[in-house]
Motif scaffolding. Structure first.
Motif, PDB file in Angstrom:
ATOM      1  N   LYS A   1       0.830  -1.194   0.000  1.00 16.92           N
ATOM      2  CA  LYS A   1       0.000   0.000   0.000  1.00 16.92           C
ATOM      3  C   LYS A   1       0.874   1.257   0.000  1.00 16.92           C
ATOM      4  N   THR A   2       0.324   2.331  -0.550  1.00 10.82           N
ATOM      5  CA  THR A   2       1.064   3.586  -0.688  1.00 10.82           C
ATOM      6  C   THR A   2       0.639   4.579   0.381  1.00 10.82           C
ATOM      7  N   ILE A   3       1.655   5.223   0.965  1.00 10.17           N
ATOM      8  CA  ILE A   3       1.419   6.215   2.011  1.00 10.17           C
ATOM      9  C   ILE A   3       1.876   7.586   1.540  1.00 10.17           C
ATOM     10  N   PHE A   4       1.052   8.585   1.782  1.00 17.14           N
ATOM     11  CA  PHE A   4       1.424   9.975   1.544  1.00 17.14           C
ATOM     12  C   PHE A   4       1.589  10.645   2.899  1.00 17.14           C
ATOM     13  N   ILE A   5       2.746  11.274   3.122  1.00 15.73           N
ATOM     14  CA  ILE A   5       3.010  11.941   4.399  1.00 15.73           C
ATOM     15  C   ILE A   5       3.086  13.440   4.159  1.00 15.73           C
ATOM     16  N   GLU A   6       2.234  14.181   4.854  1.00 17.67           N
ATOM     17  CA  GLU A   6       2.242  15.643   4.761  1.00 17.67           C
ATOM     18  C   GLU A   6       2.723  16.200   6.098  1.00 17.67           C
ATOM     19  N   THR A   7       3.711  17.095   6.046  1.00 16.62           N
ATOM     20  CA  THR A   7       4.372  17.547   7.267  1.00 16.62           C
ATOM     21  C   THR A   7       4.166  19.040   7.486  1.00 16.62           C
ATOM     22  N   TYR A   8       3.838  19.397   8.722  1.00 14.42           N
ATOM     23  CA  TYR A   8       3.678  20.792   9.121  1.00 14.42           C
ATOM     24  C   TYR A   8       4.667  21.111  10.237  1.00 14.42           C
ATOM     25  N   GLY A   9       5.057  22.407  10.321  1.00 15.59           N
ATOM     26  CA  GLY A   9       5.836  22.845  11.472  1.00 15.59           C
ATOM     27  C   GLY A   9       7.320  22.861  11.254  1.00 15.59           C
TER      28      GLY A   9
ATOM     29  N   GLY B   1      26.059  11.331  -0.904  1.00 14.35           N
ATOM     30  CA  GLY B   1      26.055  12.559  -1.697  1.00 14.35           C
ATOM     31  C   GLY B   1      25.568  13.796  -0.973  1.00 14.35           C
ATOM     32  N   PHE B   2      25.066  13.651   0.237  1.00 14.25           N
ATOM     33  CA  PHE B   2      24.618  14.830   0.991  1.00 14.25           C
ATOM     34  C   PHE B   2      25.823  15.637   1.449  1.00 14.25           C
ATOM     35  N   ARG B   3      25.676  16.961   1.429  1.00 11.65           N
ATOM     36  CA  ARG B   3      26.809  17.830   1.754  1.00 11.65           C
ATOM     37  C   ARG B   3      26.490  18.890   2.819  1.00 11.65           C
ATOM     38  N   ASP B   4      25.240  18.942   3.275  1.00  5.83           N
ATOM     39  CA  ASP B   4      24.851  19.953   4.259  1.00  5.83           C
ATOM     40  C   ASP B   4      23.925  19.287   5.276  1.00  5.83           C
ATOM     41  N   ILE B   5      24.402  19.158   6.517  1.00 12.56           N
ATOM     42  CA  ILE B   5      23.651  18.449   7.552  1.00 12.56           C
ATOM     43  C   ILE B   5      23.300  19.407   8.677  1.00 12.56           C
ATOM     44  N   THR B   6      22.049  19.344   9.120  1.00  9.14           N
ATOM     45  CA  THR B   6      21.615  20.132  10.270  1.00  9.14           C
ATOM     46  C   THR B   6      21.309  19.198  11.433  1.00  9.14           C
ATOM     47  N   LEU B   7      21.998  19.400  12.547  1.00  9.92           N
ATOM     48  CA  LEU B   7      21.746  18.631  13.763  1.00  9.92           C
ATOM     49  C   LEU B   7      20.569  19.278  14.494  1.00  9.92           C
ATOM     50  N   LEU B   8      19.553  18.470  14.819  1.00  7.28           N
ATOM     51  CA  LEU B   8      18.302  19.011  15.334  1.00  7.28           C
ATOM     52  C   LEU B   8      18.016  18.607  16.770  1.00  7.28           C
TER      53      LEU B   8
ATOM     54  N   ILE C   1      19.502  15.605  10.927  1.00 10.21           N
ATOM     55  CA  ILE C   1      19.743  14.501  11.849  1.00 10.21           C
ATOM     56  C   ILE C   1      19.218  14.908  13.218  1.00 10.21           C
ATOM     57  N   SER C   2      18.251  14.170  13.715  1.00 10.24           N
ATOM     58  CA  SER C   2      17.721  14.431  15.044  1.00 10.24           C
ATOM     59  C   SER C   2      18.686  13.848  16.074  1.00 10.24           C
ATOM     60  N   ILE C   3      19.227  14.701  16.948  1.00 10.59           N
ATOM     61  CA  ILE C   3      20.229  14.239  17.916  1.00 10.59           C
ATOM     62  C   ILE C   3      19.644  14.033  19.313  1.00 10.59           C
ATOM     63  N   MET C   4      18.444  14.521  19.538  1.00  8.02           N
ATOM     64  CA  MET C   4      17.824  14.404  20.859  1.00  8.02           C
ATOM     65  C   MET C   4      16.327  14.631  20.712  1.00  8.02           C
ATOM     66  N   ARG C   5      15.567  14.265  21.726  1.00 10.99           N
ATOM     67  CA  ARG C   5      14.119  14.448  21.705  1.00 10.99           C
ATOM     68  C   ARG C   5      13.665  15.038  23.030  1.00 10.99           C
TER      69      ARG C   5
ATOM     70  N   ASN D   1       9.881  18.060  12.817  1.00 10.09           N
ATOM     71  CA  ASN D   1       8.782  17.284  12.247  1.00 10.09           C
ATOM     72  C   ASN D   1       9.165  16.656  10.918  1.00 10.09           C
ATOM     73  N   PHE D   2       9.927  17.379  10.111  1.00  7.05           N
ATOM     74  CA  PHE D   2      10.375  16.804   8.839  1.00  7.05           C
ATOM     75  C   PHE D   2      11.306  15.618   9.089  1.00  7.05           C
ATOM     76  N   SER D   3      12.154  15.743  10.092  1.00  8.53           N
ATOM     77  CA  SER D   3      13.026  14.632  10.467  1.00  8.53           C
ATOM     78  C   SER D   3      12.201  13.441  10.939  1.00  8.53           C
ATOM     79  N   ASP D   4      11.166  13.708  11.747  1.00  7.37           N
ATOM     80  CA  ASP D   4      10.293  12.630  12.227  1.00  7.37           C
ATOM     81  C   ASP D   4       9.571  11.945  11.068  1.00  7.37           C
ATOM     82  N   SER D   5       9.145  12.717  10.078  1.00 13.49           N
ATOM     83  CA  SER D   5       8.460  12.132   8.925  1.00 13.49           C
ATOM     84  C   SER D   5       9.375  11.166   8.175  1.00 13.49           C
TER      85      SER D   5
END
Length: 443
Positions: free
Chosen positions: A6-14, A195-202, A154-158, A18-22
């Protein structure tokens, strides 16, 4: 027998969290034989990852749910789920008011989503909003399903334990806990090799990151340094910093490594010490100014951005002028600016009257926005004639003949394309600018 995919569509707010969680949700569900789609109209499941920081964010979700409800009338087997902070805060209310919602999952229950979806497909309401003291999703490799292939989070803590009086986050995301640094460094290394070159620790407050193993403490400056050492071509950013915890050690660490970006997001919220005390921010105007002075004295090319709330409880014209004067003093490159909206369950909602009239909030917010636009333009004009190393992120939205990227100071730079590709670094000399963008030519 293998189940139907089955196919899932994820829509993210905030926020970025939240984008990391998605991306974590996408990974969990992909491992359970679901596919991630880009079109909600053809999806079997729609998941909305929500934000409760401001009332406006929740109202946008409510409006979107009406659209999805119309779709569900045409597709009765469609499953609609609410994830994140709004799910945590309004679980019972959502089930009662939003009849189209089949599934509710809080930020710490994403591992249970496959089971929750099975329950939903059986025609039962599926709910799990239990908060955890340990969950960090450290072992999950997020699926970068909606990425440009250059920038990653990259989520580093919650969680959060600051308990700012206006904020719902401690109640919706629970107690603060940090990931094992080895898992973070491994994720950064994998992203670089992909290939990623820019990382944000969240994190809600990255400066309070702390992990101890075998009596060895890793604090946030240690972690940032370790991620920067993955490769000098990997840019490292972080968000969000809390002024009470931003250390000299972190400032020195940024200065020592060129690939740790010269850009710090340091929310002030208000320039008035009286307001800051009511907000339970745990610093004064003078404390904050000392942090800014230390950054600017050591990291000469550092840009600073902020968050500002207009019209918090009992804010006077003098308090508002304190905010404007601090903005002028700090010379922010950009800011996220909002009117105060009371959030149910917060300390402010319980103990502080929301007594600033709406028209005064609106007027003060406009003055803050107008001032910030002036400051942003001044900052960008100072960059004319300078040469920056820009990481190319893609084709400009306004012209296919131009590329865009960001410099270390987190400013968007647009320039004529000449065979370069996203992910490459290029030197650009700034020739002109707008309030939001630098424009230049290849140097």
């Amino acid at each position: 027998m293998k189940k139907e995919k089955k196919t899932i569509f994820i829509e993210t707010y905030g926020c970025q969290m939240n984008f990391s969680d998605s991306e974590i949700v996408a990974s969990i569900l992909k491992d359970d034989n679901y596919s991630i789609g880009q079109d909600y109209k053809s999806a079997d499941i729609i998941l909305i990852n929500t934000c409760s920081i401001r009332d406006n964010a929740e109202q946008r979700v409510r409006k979107r749910l009406k659209e999805f409800n119309s779709l569900k009338k045409k597709k009765p087997r469609l499953i609609i789920g609410i994830l994140g902070c709004m799910a945590e805060r309004l679980k019972e209310q959502l089930l009662e008011e939003e009849k189209a919602v089949d599934l509710i999952s809080g930020p710490d229950s994403y591992r249970n989503l496959p089971e929750l979806l099975r329950t939903a497909f059986e025609g039962k309401k599926a709910v799990n909003v239990l908060l955890s003291l340990e969950e960090t999703y450290a072992d999950i490799s997020p699926v970068r399903y909606d990425s440009n292939g250059i920038n990653a989070f990259i989520s580093i803590m919650r969680g959060c334990e600051n308990f700012c009086s206006y904020c719902v986050v401690p109640g919706t995301r629970g107690k603060e806990r940090s990931r094992n640094p080895e898992t973070i460094i491994r994720e950064a290394r994998e992203l670089y090799h992909s290939g990623f070159r820019d990382i944000t620790l969240l994190g809600q407050n990255v400066n309070s990151y702390s992990f101890t193993e075998n009596e060895q403490l890793t604090d946030f400056p240690d972690l940032v340094k370790a991620v920067a050492l993955v490769n000098p071509l990997l840019r490292v950013r972080f968000a969000t910093s809390h002024p009470k915890d931003l250390s000299e050690k972190l400032i020195d660490t940024i200065l020592a490594h060129e690939n740790i970006c010269r850009s710090i997001h340091l929310p002030i919220q208000s320039g008035s010490s009286k307001m800051l005390k009511l907000m339970n921010r745990k610093y004064t105007r003078e404390d904050y100014m000392l942090r800014i002075e230390s950054i600017k004295n050591k990291i000469l090319d550092c840009s600073i951005s902020t968050d500002i709330i207009a019209g918090f409880c009992s804010e006077t014209e003098e308090d508002h002028k304190d905010t404007l004067s601090l903005m002028e003093w700090a010379q922010y490159e950009y800011a996220f600016m909002f009117k105060y909206s009371e959030r149910p369950g917060t300390l402010a909602a319980k103990k502080l009257p929301d007594d600033v009239p709406e028209e005064i909030k609106a007027r003060r917010l406009k003055e803050i926005i107008d001032l910030q636009q002036k400051l942003s333009l001044q900052s960008n004009k100072k960059d004319i004639g300078k040469v920056f190393e820009v990481l190319i992120e893609g084709v400009s939205k306004r012209s296919k003949e131009h590329l865009f990227g960001r410099n270390s100071q987190n400013k968007v730079v647009v320039f004529p394309a000449n065979g370069q590709k996203p992910g490459e670094y290029i030197k650009i000399k700034v020739t002109h600018c707008t309030t939001a963008t630098l424009m230049g030519e290849i140097y």
